[in-house]
Scaffold this motif. Structure first.
Motif, mmCIF file in Angstrom:
data_model
loop_
_atom_site.group_PDB
_atom_site.id
_atom_site.type_symbol
_atom_site.label_atom_id
_atom_site.label_comp_id
_atom_site.label_asym_id
_atom_site.label_seq_id
_atom_site.Cartn_x
_atom_site.Cartn_y
_atom_site.Cartn_z
ATOM 1 N N GLY A 1 0.863 -1.183 0.000
ATOM 2 C CA GLY A 1 0.000 0.000 0.000
ATOM 3 C C GLY A 1 0.894 1.226 0.000
ATOM 4 N N THR A 2 1.169 1.719 -1.194
ATOM 5 C CA THR A 2 2.180 2.786 -1.276
ATOM 6 C C THR A 2 1.734 4.088 -0.620
ATOM 7 O OG1 THR A 2 1.363 3.176 -3.496
ATOM 8 C CG2 THR A 2 3.408 1.952 -3.288
ATOM 9 N N ASN A 3 0.411 4.356 -0.621
ATOM 10 C CA ASN A 3 -0.028 5.657 -0.082
ATOM 11 C C ASN A 3 0.424 5.846 1.359
ATOM 12 O OD1 ASN A 3 -1.355 5.344 -2.449
ATOM 13 N ND2 ASN A 3 -3.409 5.643 -1.635
ATOM 14 N N ASP A 4 0.067 4.888 2.209
ATOM 15 C CA ASP A 4 0.463 5.002 3.611
ATOM 16 C C ASP A 4 1.963 4.765 3.783
ATOM 17 O OD1 ASP A 4 -1.805 5.875 4.779
ATOM 18 O OD2 ASP A 4 -2.541 3.899 5.381
ATOM 19 N N LEU B 1 2.734 -11.264 -4.513
ATOM 20 C CA LEU B 1 2.956 -9.864 -4.195
ATOM 21 C C LEU B 1 2.239 -8.997 -5.214
ATOM 22 C CD1 LEU B 1 5.523 -7.750 -2.836
ATOM 23 C CD2 LEU B 1 5.266 -7.394 -5.285
ATOM 24 N N SER B 2 1.560 -7.985 -4.708
ATOM 25 C CA SER B 2 0.963 -7.013 -5.627
ATOM 26 C C SER B 2 1.201 -5.617 -5.077
ATOM 27 C CB SER B 2 -0.538 -7.279 -5.774
ATOM 28 O OG SER B 2 -1.191 -7.004 -4.562
ATOM 29 N N VAL B 3 0.990 -4.630 -5.937
ATOM 30 C CA VAL B 3 1.048 -3.241 -5.497
ATOM 31 C C VAL B 3 -0.344 -2.674 -5.698
ATOM 32 C CG1 VAL B 3 2.011 -0.948 -5.955
ATOM 33 C CG2 VAL B 3 3.478 -2.973 -6.046
ATOM 34 N N CYS B 4 -0.937 -2.150 -4.609
ATOM 35 C CA CYS B 4 -2.309 -1.657 -4.744
ATOM 36 C C CYS B 4 -2.416 -0.172 -4.454
ATOM 37 C CB CYS B 4 -3.259 -2.433 -3.829
ATOM 38 S SG CYS B 4 -3.026 -2.098 -2.080
ATOM 39 N N VAL C 1 2.974 20.711 2.618
ATOM 40 C CA VAL C 1 4.138 19.811 2.545
ATOM 41 C C VAL C 1 3.979 18.751 1.464
ATOM 42 C CG1 VAL C 1 4.848 20.134 4.935
ATOM 43 C CG2 VAL C 1 3.198 18.342 4.394
ATOM 44 N N VAL C 2 2.884 18.877 0.707
ATOM 45 C CA VAL C 2 2.543 17.805 -0.220
ATOM 46 C C VAL C 2 3.644 17.565 -1.267
ATOM 47 C CG1 VAL C 2 1.232 19.146 -1.929
ATOM 48 C CG2 VAL C 2 0.612 16.774 -1.472
ATOM 49 N N THR C 3 4.438 18.580 -1.553
ATOM 50 C CA THR C 3 5.498 18.396 -2.558
ATOM 51 C C THR C 3 6.576 17.420 -2.067
ATOM 52 O OG1 THR C 3 6.558 20.364 -1.698
ATOM 53 C CG2 THR C 3 5.250 20.640 -3.703
ATOM 54 N N LEU C 4 6.642 17.222 -0.748
ATOM 55 C CA LEU C 4 7.618 16.265 -0.217
ATOM 56 C C LEU C 4 7.153 14.825 -0.395
ATOM 57 C CD1 LEU C 4 8.407 17.999 3.206
ATOM 58 C CD2 LEU C 4 9.855 17.948 1.180
ATOM 59 N N TYR C 5 5.846 14.685 -0.634
ATOM 60 C CA TYR C 5 5.246 13.364 -0.736
ATOM 61 C C TYR C 5 5.416 12.853 -2.160
ATOM 62 C CZ TYR C 5 1.602 9.785 -0.627
ATOM 63 O OH TYR C 5 0.908 8.609 -0.715
ATOM 64 N N SER C 6 6.227 11.825 -2.348
ATOM 65 C CA SER C 6 6.398 11.312 -3.700
ATOM 66 C C SER C 6 6.854 9.869 -3.688
ATOM 67 C CB SER C 6 7.429 12.154 -4.444
ATOM 68 O OG SER C 6 7.762 11.508 -5.660
ATOM 69 N N ALA C 7 6.239 9.100 -4.584
ATOM 70 C CA ALA C 7 6.648 7.706 -4.728
ATOM 71 C C ALA C 7 8.027 7.616 -5.357
ATOM 72 C CB ALA C 7 5.622 6.963 -5.589
ATOM 73 N N ALA C 8 8.509 8.723 -5.913
ATOM 74 C CA ALA C 8 9.812 8.709 -6.577
ATOM 75 C C ALA C 8 10.954 8.986 -5.605
ATOM 76 C CB ALA C 8 9.826 9.740 -7.714
#
Lengths: 96, 578
Positions: B453-456, B500-503, B471-478
């Motif tokens: 669960g990448t969001n959390d 394994l999956s990514v959801c 602060v949202v610009t600090l939040y990144s999957a990259a």
């Protein structure tokens, strides 16, 4: 014939002043009379039957207010309201 | 015409009349009405007064005889609402200023409150609290009125609000809601997730958007560019009608992919599953070419309706989805809410840090009867197909074992009553806390699958509140930290030979697909409307080039560098998507 007019000056004596609950008692009592009743301090005069207007007078302990009633039962109204404010003191604690 | 720039969180274009939902927890902005609407708004105020009096009368009745002080408070509030001069002040304000009922109520009551607060006497100044209380009660009535309006829509609208809560969105009539525009929120806010799952455009982080809308405003929501246009002129209208047609054509061209397999150019099959929130989205998942449900969020059961869901409520919601996917996986995630979100759980003391507090699996493990009701329904549904159960927010092995032990208890109960279920039901966990990711090798030994669960995971790892626009610009999957963590989870899952999956949201973001495949992910679960576009990407790449890309990313040291690199690579593969 003109309606009788009666007036009196009273002093708020309970320590918490004319906050919500005392204002409610005052408005409820005033509402029992047919007379038009107004209450004034140095700045403004408000309708004694409106809780919003009465509470916005923000009369603290020691404030002097003028009550003026106009109508057939004006005399009774004045004496009942005077008693509530100065004698019963809204059944609350008197100020120093 | 007014153009506002925000963050695009769900693609598409919507053009419709705006419906504004104010919030009693935020300042209500001044919004104008037409003079022809005065009577209606004044009527709404009167109705709110009547309903508030009725509510207070009930409350007053319920107060015990000994608590005369509390009784007096309600009595005073009733007197206020009966005070003709008070009501007149509000209706006069609407009459003269041509503003909404919400704004008039809020403005007048705040005027009165600040009058009290300004008096130099603590007994009097404290009475401002009573006025705020009356304000909230009236606003609750007025906003309830709006909520019922959204539940019974008869024409298409776009919803404009400060923020949207799960309780609100659960009640929307989805046939007529064409888009969202909100002041708060980020890419992974609730608004964004719901919009993507419904396949409607959404733009968030729009400053003061609710204040710019009048009751008859026409609004364009451009969920591709992150722009909202209020009362567009003819040129803008023409531009968007054209753009909207082109988007539809692109979607139609993707539609032809529905029955083609999700296979890379070098023959690797990728499983594309749907993330759903409501049972009816199962059909959309199928229509878009999804081969199962990788994440069935069950929160709606707890949020809609005034009481705790019964076992039958759960069971019906699960069977409805299971029927669409016989032989294909349906992963049901157990309740993932904090107690503060449950409308019938009573008043909870506010937590100082709710995202780190009693929520999700932690709440379930402390409220076993509620938890068991859900597990019983999942187990009963498990005979209908490949139903799996997934525990959210697991942060240590102990929790996983406890949850599994309760699952076994429920199985024993079912045995006792000879209720059929699948005793080999697959049990998995969301890997969404850094501690779970770091101990993935331990957790893998005790479960059948992981779903990242990448969001959390991003929020907890990078310590960024994803709903905070500052602060949202600090939040990144990259972020390199996320890459390292995910790579190790994937490695541990493969080593233990579990699925394994990514959801998380990254699975529906075109620029991340190559990276995920290159890291070894073979199952993606995503918002159904995005499945065709992601399938197109899968079909356009080779695992070899994805592996190369992932190795390259491993050498990079900043979010920005990784993001640009991924975007360039994806743009080369599928230019139409960007």
């Amino acid at each position: 014939m003109a309606e009788p007019v009666h007036e009196i000056e009273v002093e708020i004596k309970n320590v918490e002043g004319l906050h919500m609950r005392p204002a409610m008692q005052f408005v409820d009592l005033a509402g029992k009379f047919d007379s038009d009743i107004h209450v004034s301090n140095e700045e403004q005069s408000v309708d004694a039957k409106s809780i919003m207007q009465m509470t916005m007078l923000a009369a603290t302990c020691g404030t002097k207010l003028r009550i003026k009633a106009e109508g057939a039962d004006a005399a009774e109204a004045i004496s009942a309201l005077q008693e509530l404010v100065e004698v019963k003191m809204f059944d609350e604690t008197p100020g120093k | 015409m007014e153009i506002k720039k925000g963050i695009a969180v769900s693609p598409g274009v919507a053009i419709a009349r705006a419906m504004v939902i104010d919030s009693k927890d935020y300042r209500i902005p001044r919004r104008s009405i037409l003079s022809s609407e005065r009577t209606k708004e004044i009527g709404r105020v009167r109705e709110a007064f009547d309903n508030a009096v009725a509510e207070l009368t009930e409350l007053e009745k319920d107060v015990a005889a000994g608590e005369s002080q509390i009784k007096d408070i309600f009595a005073v509030h009733i007197r206020y609402l009966h005070d003709a001069s008070f009501g007149k002040r509000i209706t006069d304000f609407i009459e003269n200023e041509l503003v909404t009922a919400e704004y008039a109520v809020s403005t007048i009551l705040r005027e009165i409150a600040s009058h009290f607060a300004g008096i130099d006497d603590e007994y009097i100044s404290e009475r401002a609290a009573d006025i705020y209380d009356i304000e909230r009660r009236l606003l609750t009535q007025l906003l309830g009125d709006v909520r019922r309006g959204v539940e019974h829509l008869t024409e298409e609208v776009v919803i404009v609000a400060h923020d949207l809560t799960p309780t609100q969105t659960a009640g929307f009539n989805k046939t007529f809601v064409r888009g969202f525009a909100t002041e708060a929120g980020g890419r992974t806010s609730h608004t964004a997730i719901v919009a993507r799952s419904l396949g409607i455009p959404a733009v968030v982080a729009l400053e003061d958007v609710t204040a710019s809308i009048t009751s008859d405003s026409l609004v364009i929501i451009d969920g591709n560019r992150g722009v909202v246009i209020i009362d567009p002129d003819d040129d803008k209208m023409a531009e968007y009608e054209k753009f909207s047609r082109e988007l539809t054509e692109f979607e139609v061209s993707l539609g032809s992919l529905r029955d083609k397999p999700a296979v890379t150019r070098d023959g690797e099959e990728i499983q594309l599953l749907g993330n759903i929130e409501f049972p009816d989205e199962a059909i959309m998942t199928k229509d878009k070419g999804g081969v199962g449900i990788g994440l069935y969020r069950t929160e709606f059961l707890y949020l809609y309706g005034g009481s705790e869901p019964t076992e039958q409520d759960h069971y019906e919601a699960y069977t409805e989805v299971a029927h669409h996917f016989e032989g294909q996986p349906v992963v049901i995630r157990t309740m993932d809410l904090g107690g503060d979100k449950l409308p019938y759980a009573g008043r909870q003391a506010p937590e100082t840090n709710p995202v780190l507090g009693l929520r999700s699996i932690r709440y379930c493990l402390q409220h076993l009867s509620m938890f068991k009701t859900q597990l019983r329904a999942i187990l009963r549904a498990s005979v209908l197909g490949d139903i799996r159960v997934m525990f959210p927010l697991i942060s240590n092995l102990q929790e996983l074992r406890q949850a599994k032990m309760i699952l076994r208890d429920v199985m024993e109960d079912l045995d006792e009553y000879a209720v059929p279920y699948n005793p080999n039901i697959k049990v998995g966990i969301m890997v969404e806390t850094p501690s779970a990711a770091l101990t993935a090798s331990l957790l893998a030994a005790d479960c059948d699958f992981f779903s990242i669960g990448t969001n959390d995971l991003i929020q907890y790892t990078l310590a960024v509140d994803r709903a905070n626009e500052h602060v949202v610009t600090l939040y990144s999957a990259a972020d390199p930290a996320i890459f390292v963590l995910m790579r190790s989870v994937i490695h541990d899952a493969n080593k233990a030979r579990i699925d394994l999956s990514v959801c998380g949201e990254v699975a529906s973001e075109p620029e991340y697909i190559m990276l995920l495949l290159g890291m070894g992910v073979r199952t993606l679960s995503l918002a159904p409307p995005m499945i065709p576009e992601i399938k197109q990407i899968v079909r356009s790449v080779t695992i070899k080039e994805c592996n190369h890309l992932a190795r390259k990313v491993a050498t990079m040291d900043s979010q920005r560098q990784i993001k640009n690199y991924l975007r360039d690579a994806a743009t080369r593969i599928l230019p139409e998507a960007f």
